[in-house]
Design an enzyme around this catalytic site. Structure first.
Site, PDB file in Angstrom:
ATOM      1  N   HIS A   9      -5.064  29.592  18.418  1.00  0.00           N
ATOM      2  CA  HIS A   9      -4.842  30.513  17.304  1.00  0.00           C
ATOM      3  C   HIS A   9      -3.783  29.934  16.367  1.00  0.00           C
ATOM      4  CE1 HIS A   9      -7.017  33.273  19.892  1.00  0.00           C
ATOM      5  NE2 HIS A   9      -6.113  33.072  20.825  1.00  0.00           N
ATOM      6  N   GLU A  66       0.468  35.355  22.129  1.00  0.00           N
ATOM      7  CA  GLU A  66      -0.018  36.340  23.088  1.00  0.00           C
ATOM      8  C   GLU A  66       0.559  36.088  24.469  1.00  0.00           C
ATOM      9  OE1 GLU A  66      -4.318  35.781  23.746  1.00  0.00           O
ATOM     10  OE2 GLU A  66      -4.045  33.772  22.918  1.00  0.00           O
ATOM     11  N   HIS A  91      -6.175  26.913  24.957  1.00  0.00           N
ATOM     12  CA  HIS A  91      -6.235  27.738  26.163  1.00  0.00           C
ATOM     13  C   HIS A  91      -7.628  28.304  26.370  1.00  0.00           C
ATOM     14  CE1 HIS A  91      -5.289  30.595  22.878  1.00  0.00           C
ATOM     15  NE2 HIS A  91      -6.066  31.437  23.563  1.00  0.00           N
ATOM     16  N   ARG A 149     -12.315  28.370  17.836  1.00  0.00           N
ATOM     17  CA  ARG A 149     -13.054  27.953  19.031  1.00  0.00           C
ATOM     18  C   ARG A 149     -13.397  26.469  18.897  1.00  0.00           C
ATOM     19  NH1 ARG A 149     -17.415  31.139  18.359  1.00  0.00           N
ATOM     20  NH2 ARG A 149     -16.340  32.940  19.239  1.00  0.00           N
TER      21      ARG A 149
END
Length: 324
Positions: free
Chosen positions: A102, A119, A177, A197
């Site tokens: 991200h 996150e 990740h 992605r």
């Protein structure tokens, strides 16, 4: 009068989803392959609706517009306005999620007029041999990364972590990740739905289509260093606050409750979120009792500055989240 708020979960079918959100977390749905339960959200067109009390049926965004800092906290409302600053989820990965990353706040603002996405994950349950991918297994660079990616060997550069219940990880923006198959995760993140992605295991959906990749966008966002800075160490003292992480984006604590425990927030100008990751219990505030059980999430408005947590099982396990 403001009170602890529950919301209808927003359930999402995913190509990698399973049935643990139904069988373990007791989410009511007839959908198959449910991968995500959005617990608290004001993301566009995915806005949480209250499921309890006098505000039942009203949207979280509408309540924030009405009560402002009394829900969010005055300083948080000044910064975020009517947007709830966090997105809270449970994730069930029957098979591996895509390898992804991200952008940070600066890049996300420039490209998408959005916040970035830092996150954290808490492992609520894990099958035997379940793993996560977090970061690279060695320092790399753009040229080496692209070479491995183009040759279909990207997994040879990735760091795999074996997981078990209670493990917790902090994922900075830019860190590559993926959640592996067999993992049931509680996820706390900045309010953002921007994902780059880069590898999706060469799988196709039921129509034979491959999902979109964002390999070019990812290049400027990637952190190529292999820093061992993600697994969180924390204490496990019962009926006390055990801090998992304190960052500028959010603070998360764990609470293991087996007796009546008071929590006071008089010096905290923030909402509080309680996610139940084990057992069940009660939240008592101003003569109002709100039940909470495994898989449920409750938002405590900023105006409420003290509460009692009561266990009604062998032990209630909570994640407590706020901004400070």
């Amino acid at each position: 009068m403001l009170y602890p708020l529950k919301f209808h979960p927003i359930l999402k079918e995913k190509i990698w989803g399973g049935n643990k959100l139904k069988t373990i977390l007791h989410k009511k749905t007839t959908q198959e392959n449910v991968g995500e339960s959005w617990e608290i959200s004001t993301v566009n067109e995915q806005i949480s609706i209250v499921s309890n009390g006098q505000f039942e049926g009203e949207s979280l965004k509408g309540l924030i517009q009405k009560f402002k800092g009394k829900i969010l906290g005055e300083s948080i409302y000044q910064e975020f306005g009517d947007q709830f600053p966090l997105l809270i989820k449970f994730i069930d990965a029957k098979t591996d999620l895509s390898v992804q990353l991200h952008p940070d706040d600066e890049l996300a603002k420039k490209r998408h007029n959005s916040f970035g996405k830092t996150e954290m994950w808490y492992v609520a349950q894990a099958d035997e041999n379940a793993k996560l991918i977090i970061g690279f297994n060695k320092d790399t660079n753009k040229e080496e990364y692209e070479d491995f990616l183009n040759k279909g060997k990207i997994t040879e550069l990735l760091n795999f972590e074996e997981i078990s219940e209670g493990d917790s990880y902090f994922i900075n923006a830019g860190k590559i990740h993926a959640i592996g198959g067999g993992a049931l995760i509680a996820e706390i993140q900045q309010t953002s739905d921007i994902t780059y992605r880069v590898y999706d295991w060469d799988r196709q959906d039921k129509e034979g289509n491959y999902r979109e990749l964002h390999t070019d966008l990812a290049l400027d966002a990637l952190d190529f260093k292999a820093e061992d800075d993600f697994k969180l160490k924390y204490a496990l003292e019962k009926n006390k606050v055990n801090q998992l992480i304190s960052s500028k984006y959010f603070t998360t604590n764990t609470l293991s409750i087996d007796q009546s425990t008071e929590r006071t927030y008089k010096d905290l100008d923030s909402f509080k979120i309680l996610m139940c990751v084990g057992g069940k219990g009660e939240i008592k505030t101003n003569e109002i009792t709100t039940t909470i059980s495994l898989g449920e999430t409750v938002l405590i408005p900023s105006r409420i500055d003290s509460l009692f947590l009561e266990n009604v099982s062998n032990e209630m396990k909570l994640l407590e989240v706020y901004i400070k």
